[in-house]
Motif scaffolding. Sequence first.
Motif, PDB file in Angstrom:
ATOM      1  N   LEU B  27       0.839  -1.194   0.000  1.00 50.59           N
ATOM      2  CA  LEU B  27       0.000   0.000   0.000  1.00 50.59           C
ATOM      3  C   LEU B  27       0.874   1.244   0.000  1.00 50.59           C
ATOM      4  O   LEU B  27       1.940   1.262   0.618  1.00 50.59           O
ATOM      5  N   ALA B  29       0.831   5.235   1.040  1.00 50.30           N
ATOM      6  CA  ALA B  29       0.147   6.373   1.674  1.00 50.30           C
ATOM      7  C   ALA B  29       0.936   7.631   1.313  1.00 50.30           C
ATOM      8  O   ALA B  29       0.947   8.042   0.160  1.00 50.30           O
ATOM      9  N   GLY B  30       1.653   8.216   2.276  1.00 51.56           N
ATOM     10  CA  GLY B  30       2.456   9.407   1.968  1.00 51.56           C
ATOM     11  C   GLY B  30       3.674   9.090   1.120  1.00 51.56           C
ATOM     12  O   GLY B  30       4.210   9.962   0.442  1.00 51.56           O
ATOM     13  N   GLY B  31       4.143   7.873   1.225  1.00 54.59           N
ATOM     14  CA  GLY B  31       5.289   7.436   0.422  1.00 54.59           C
ATOM     15  C   GLY B  31       6.648   7.800   0.982  1.00 54.59           C
ATOM     16  O   GLY B  31       7.669   7.417   0.416  1.00 54.59           O
ATOM     17  N   THR B  32       6.692   8.523   2.103  1.00 52.33           N
ATOM     18  CA  THR B  32       7.991   9.033   2.578  1.00 52.33           C
ATOM     19  C   THR B  32       8.912   7.931   3.090  1.00 52.33           C
ATOM     20  O   THR B  32      10.110   8.115   3.158  1.00 52.33           O
ATOM     21  N   ASN B  33       8.364   6.788   3.459  1.00 55.67           N
ATOM     22  CA  ASN B  33       9.216   5.669   3.833  1.00 55.67           C
ATOM     23  C   ASN B  33       9.301   4.650   2.695  1.00 55.67           C
ATOM     24  O   ASN B  33      10.384   4.224   2.310  1.00 55.67           O
ATOM     25  N   LEU B  34       8.157   4.314   2.127  1.00 51.59           N
ATOM     26  CA  LEU B  34       8.144   3.271   1.089  1.00 51.59           C
ATOM     27  C   LEU B  34       8.942   3.693  -0.153  1.00 51.59           C
ATOM     28  O   LEU B  34       9.760   2.921  -0.666  1.00 51.59           O
ATOM     29  N   ALA B  99      11.053  14.049  12.256  1.00 53.50           N
ATOM     30  CA  ALA B  99      11.212  14.380  10.838  1.00 53.50           C
ATOM     31  C   ALA B  99      11.277  15.889  10.614  1.00 53.50           C
ATOM     32  O   ALA B  99      11.860  16.615  11.409  1.00 53.50           O
ATOM     33  N   THR B 108       1.640   9.885   6.955  1.00 55.24           N
ATOM     34  CA  THR B 108       0.318   9.592   7.511  1.00 55.24           C
ATOM     35  C   THR B 108       0.433   8.796   8.813  1.00 55.24           C
ATOM     36  O   THR B 108       1.504   8.270   9.137  1.00 55.24           O
ATOM     37  N   LEU B 114       3.961   2.076  10.571  1.00 58.50           N
ATOM     38  CA  LEU B 114       4.597   0.974   9.847  1.00 58.50           C
ATOM     39  C   LEU B 114       5.955   1.342   9.273  1.00 58.50           C
ATOM     40  O   LEU B 114       6.534   0.576   8.507  1.00 58.50           O
ATOM     41  N   ASP B 164       8.691   8.569  16.564  1.00 61.84           N
ATOM     42  CA  ASP B 164       8.381   9.381  17.747  1.00 61.84           C
ATOM     43  C   ASP B 164       6.903   9.290  18.082  1.00 61.84           C
ATOM     44  O   ASP B 164       6.527   9.094  19.234  1.00 61.84           O
ATOM     45  N   ILE B 212      -4.701  -0.862   7.672  1.00 60.63           N
ATOM     46  CA  ILE B 212      -5.016  -0.082   8.874  1.00 60.63           C
ATOM     47  C   ILE B 212      -6.088   0.936   8.501  1.00 60.63           C
ATOM     48  O   ILE B 212      -5.937   1.687   7.532  1.00 60.63           O
ATOM     49  N   LYS B 230      13.194  14.159  23.593  1.00 57.74           N
ATOM     50  CA  LYS B 230      13.907  13.390  22.563  1.00 57.74           C
ATOM     51  C   LYS B 230      15.374  13.813  22.553  1.00 57.74           C
ATOM     52  O   LYS B 230      15.666  14.997  22.401  1.00 57.74           O
ATOM     53  N   PHE B 239      16.831  11.249  14.006  1.00 53.40           N
ATOM     54  CA  PHE B 239      16.127  10.234  14.776  1.00 53.40           C
ATOM     55  C   PHE B 239      16.638  10.209  16.211  1.00 53.40           C
ATOM     56  O   PHE B 239      17.759  10.642  16.493  1.00 53.40           O
TER      57      PHE B 239
HETATM   58  C1  LIG Z   1      14.828  12.150   6.345  1.00 52.61           C
HETATM   59  C2  LIG Z   1      13.754  11.549   7.206  1.00 52.61           C
HETATM   60  C3  LIG Z   1      13.742  11.817   8.556  1.00 52.61           C
HETATM   61  C4  LIG Z   1      12.753  11.271   9.361  1.00 52.61           C
HETATM   62  N1  LIG Z   1      12.761  11.534  10.704  1.00 52.61           N
HETATM   63  C5  LIG Z   1      11.834  10.983  11.504  1.00 52.61           C
HETATM   64  C6  LIG Z   1      11.842  11.202  12.910  1.00 52.61           C
HETATM   65  O1  LIG Z   1      12.685  11.922  13.440  1.00 52.61           O
HETATM   66  N2  LIG Z   1      10.863  10.620  13.659  1.00 52.61           N
HETATM   67  C7  LIG Z   1       9.904   9.837  13.088  1.00 52.61           C
HETATM   68  O2  LIG Z   1       9.060   9.345  13.822  1.00 52.61           O
HETATM   69  N3  LIG Z   1       9.880   9.591  11.780  1.00 52.61           N
HETATM   70  C8  LIG Z   1      10.825  10.147  10.983  1.00 52.61           C
HETATM   71  N4  LIG Z   1      10.802   9.878   9.642  1.00 52.61           N
HETATM   72  C9  LIG Z   1       9.905   8.855   9.127  1.00 52.61           C
HETATM   73  C10 LIG Z   1       8.523   9.345   8.759  1.00 52.61           C
HETATM   74  O3  LIG Z   1       7.812   9.619   9.947  1.00 52.61           O
HETATM   75  C11 LIG Z   1       7.859   8.204   7.978  1.00 52.61           C
HETATM   76  O4  LIG Z   1       8.505   8.104   6.738  1.00 52.61           O
HETATM   77  C12 LIG Z   1       6.376   8.455   7.751  1.00 52.61           C
HETATM   78  O5  LIG Z   1       5.693   8.532   8.972  1.00 52.61           O
HETATM   79  C13 LIG Z   1       5.761   7.333   6.902  1.00 52.61           C
HETATM   80  O6  LIG Z   1       4.439   7.679   6.568  1.00 52.61           O
HETATM   81  P1  LIG Z   1       3.916   7.608   5.052  1.00 52.61           P
HETATM   82  O7  LIG Z   1       2.479   7.903   5.063  1.00 52.61           O
HETATM   83  O8  LIG Z   1       4.771   8.461   4.185  1.00 52.61           O
HETATM   84  O9  LIG Z   1       4.176   6.070   4.765  1.00 52.61           O
HETATM   85  P2  LIG Z   1       4.421   5.276   3.406  1.00 52.61           P
HETATM   86  O10 LIG Z   1       5.839   5.437   3.009  1.00 52.61           O
HETATM   87  O11 LIG Z   1       3.377   5.567   2.404  1.00 52.61           O
HETATM   88  O12 LIG Z   1       4.171   3.797   3.940  1.00 52.61           O
HETATM   89  C14 LIG Z   1       4.983   3.200   4.933  1.00 52.61           C
HETATM   90  C15 LIG Z   1       4.514   1.754   5.102  1.00 52.61           C
HETATM   91  O13 LIG Z   1       3.204   1.711   5.633  1.00 52.61           O
HETATM   92  C16 LIG Z   1       2.352   0.936   4.797  1.00 52.61           C
HETATM   93  N5  LIG Z   1       1.029   1.543   4.902  1.00 52.61           N
HETATM   94  C17 LIG Z   1       0.718   2.855   4.724  1.00 52.61           C
HETATM   95  N6  LIG Z   1      -0.589   3.059   4.984  1.00 52.61           N
HETATM   96  C18 LIG Z   1      -1.116   1.873   5.347  1.00 52.61           C
HETATM   97  C19 LIG Z   1      -2.423   1.441   5.762  1.00 52.61           C
HETATM   98  N7  LIG Z   1      -3.468   2.295   5.862  1.00 52.61           N
HETATM   99  N8  LIG Z   1      -2.600   0.139   6.077  1.00 52.61           N
HETATM  100  C20 LIG Z   1      -1.566  -0.741   5.991  1.00 52.61           C
HETATM  101  N9  LIG Z   1      -0.328  -0.393   5.583  1.00 52.61           N
HETATM  102  C21 LIG Z   1      -0.098   0.899   5.288  1.00 52.61           C
HETATM  103  C22 LIG Z   1       2.982   0.988   3.437  1.00 52.61           C
HETATM  104  O14 LIG Z   1       2.624  -0.129   2.666  1.00 52.61           O
HETATM  105  C23 LIG Z   1       4.459   0.990   3.787  1.00 52.61           C
HETATM  106  O15 LIG Z   1       4.905  -0.311   4.013  1.00 52.61           O
HETATM  107  C24 LIG Z   1      11.768  10.445   8.800  1.00 52.61           C
HETATM  108  C25 LIG Z   1      11.764  10.192   7.433  1.00 52.61           C
HETATM  109  C26 LIG Z   1      12.750  10.734   6.629  1.00 52.61           C
HETATM  110  C27 LIG Z   1      12.728  10.441   5.158  1.00 52.61           C
END
Ligand SMILES: Cc1cc2nc3c(=O)[nH]c(=O)nc-3n(C[C@H](O)[C@H](O)[C@H](O)COP(=O)(O)OP(=O)(O)OC[C@H]3O[C@@H](n4cnc5c(N)ncnc54)[C@H](O)[C@@H]3O)c2cc1C
Lengths: 166, 338
Positions: B27, B29-34, B99, B108, B114, B164, B212, B230, B239
């Motif tokens: 899936l 969502a925001g894509g910032t991790n995937l 972040a 998200t 996740l 966090d 979720i 932190k 982090f």
């Molecule tokens: C440079 C950098 C610094 C960061 N620093 C921090 C920090 O200090 N503290 C911190 O907490 N985080 C930090 N982050 C991480 C950031 O919080 C996560 O990347 C973000 O929360 C992921 O959310 P997303 O919606 O972009 O997820 P996505 O990248 O879209 O998805 C992440 C995972 O969740 C799954 N997923 C998404 N939605 C659902 C759903 N509804 N049901 C089931 N599975 C789902 C996806 O399949 C994937 O596996 C940092 C990231 C970066 C790139």
Amino acid sequence: MEVRANTALHVTLTINGVERKASIEPCVTLLDLLREKFDLTGTKKGCDHGQCGACTVLINGKRINSCLVLAVSRDGSEITTIEGIGTANELHPLQDAFVRHDALQCGYCTPGQICSAIGLISEGKAKTRDEIREAMSGNLCRCGAYIGIVDAIEEVIAAPRRKTVR
Amino acid sequence: MRRFEYLRAASIDQAIERLSFDPGAKLLAGGTNLVDLMKYDVACPTTIIDINDLPLGDIKETSDGGLRIGALVTNSDLAFHPVIENRYPLLASAILAGASAQLRNAATVAGNLLQRTRCSYFYDVMTPCNKRTPGSGCPARNGLNRNHAILGASQDCVATHPSDMCVALAAIGTMIVVQGPNGARSISLADFHRLPGDTPEQDTTLRNNEIILGIELPPAPEFQRYSYLKIRDRLSYAFALVSAAALLTIDDGVISTAHVALGGVAHKPWRDTAAEVVLVGRPASRGNFHQFASMLLSRSEALSQNGFKIELARRTVVRALEQAASRTPQSQSDKRVH
Ligand SMILES: Cc1cc2nc3c(=O)[nH]c(=O)nc-3n(C[C@H](O)[C@H](O)[C@H](O)COP(=O)(O)OP(=O)(O)OC[C@H]3O[C@@H](n4cnc5c(N)ncnc54)[C@H](O)[C@@H]3O)c2cc1C
Ligand code: FES
Ligand code: FES
């Protein structure tokens, strides 16, 4: 479910007020679409991993790292890049303040800094210097122009010169 | 990045159906991790199911006075929501400690839950990693492990969970609402993230074909004191080495409830409710906070480079409890620790 093929997908984005269409693979990031397809090279690629902020653009008014956005997932969005902010003759107040406060050296981070600062101002949360510094921490500057950058943003928040900040 | 098929889910059921028959689907969502992990070939989904059109973006009060938060609510919208700012300030504070503003605008709730570890071996596909490639080994155990776990690690994995937001959710006590082919179920946050054991490739107890839907917060007690502290190598956009989320209620100087969760120290947000009970009925004093911190960390174990985190965690817990008790929560913009 709308199943789209592996190869070219159509996206339509409104970029700096102009509707733009492209046919791209789903792996293309918004950053690469802007730079490689639309020749909008003002948005910079620093790290390509969300770690530097050089690629910051506004998507539907919110500042976002375009390097971590799959362009197809934002189909239909409104994008503002540095090319849509001010002109050489009529600078945006932030651009004007950046010039006067010496808020850049090489200028590579500047488009991202300006887009990020516009996002910061419209969020309306950061007011004090500490708050501005924290809210701008997603934009790194290898030249270390941070003091000028914060000065410029602080000034625009306190008293926007020229036209109002959008 | 490897090529993949891109689909846009029009309904929750469609997303679940596709997940059920397509083991290579993920899936988005925001894509910032995937998207980041896909650029490193750490994640190689054959299908991306974009869920951004699904109706999971609401924040609603529940009948018991709690709050239901949709999976797609962004980290920024959550941190700045008036109900979160007023009634769950610990959560707002923890989110803002993570972040950057740009990332929080895209990230998200579900994506944050996740997000995967930031262990450098996990990110480097040229090295072994049991979490990425089960059975290949864990170079961090005897390698670069300065940032790694001091609690709950296993022979096979010493990674930490980097969030966090989740540390605050652990202290608050949160339910994760998920849906699979056989309907919906709720998982408590304590049971959602898991310890690595001999299956570190599984971060959570979410099944492959489940999505979720959102999270549920319990009603917020009045007069709660809080702090999210932190500690990291630079003051922002990094982090946690260690973080602590503290929630206290104090009547006439005596603690009536204490919830404390630690981040950056284990494969999941770390909470020990048995140790918390010891604080109840006792004065909110530094000595009692020290005693509690020692209990919380009694089973900690150092790797070759991260021994400093044990003492750092102890001090972080004590300081966060003191900040909470004195109603001077850690500011996330003025970084001086008082
Ligand atoms: C440079 C950098 C610094 C960061 N620093 C921090 C920090 O200090 N503290 C911190 O907490 N985080 C930090 N982050 C991480 C950031 O919080 C996560 O990347 C973000 O929360 C992921 O959310 P997303 O919606 O972009 O997820 P996505 O990248 O879209 O998805 C992440 C995972 O969740 C799954 N997923 C998404 N939605 C659902 C759903 N509804 N049901 C089931 N599975 C789902 C996806 O399949 C994937 O596996 C940092 C990231 C970066 C790139
Ligand atoms: S290029 Fe996007 S954050 Fe560095
Ligand atoms: S001006 Fe050179 S990187 Fe900021």
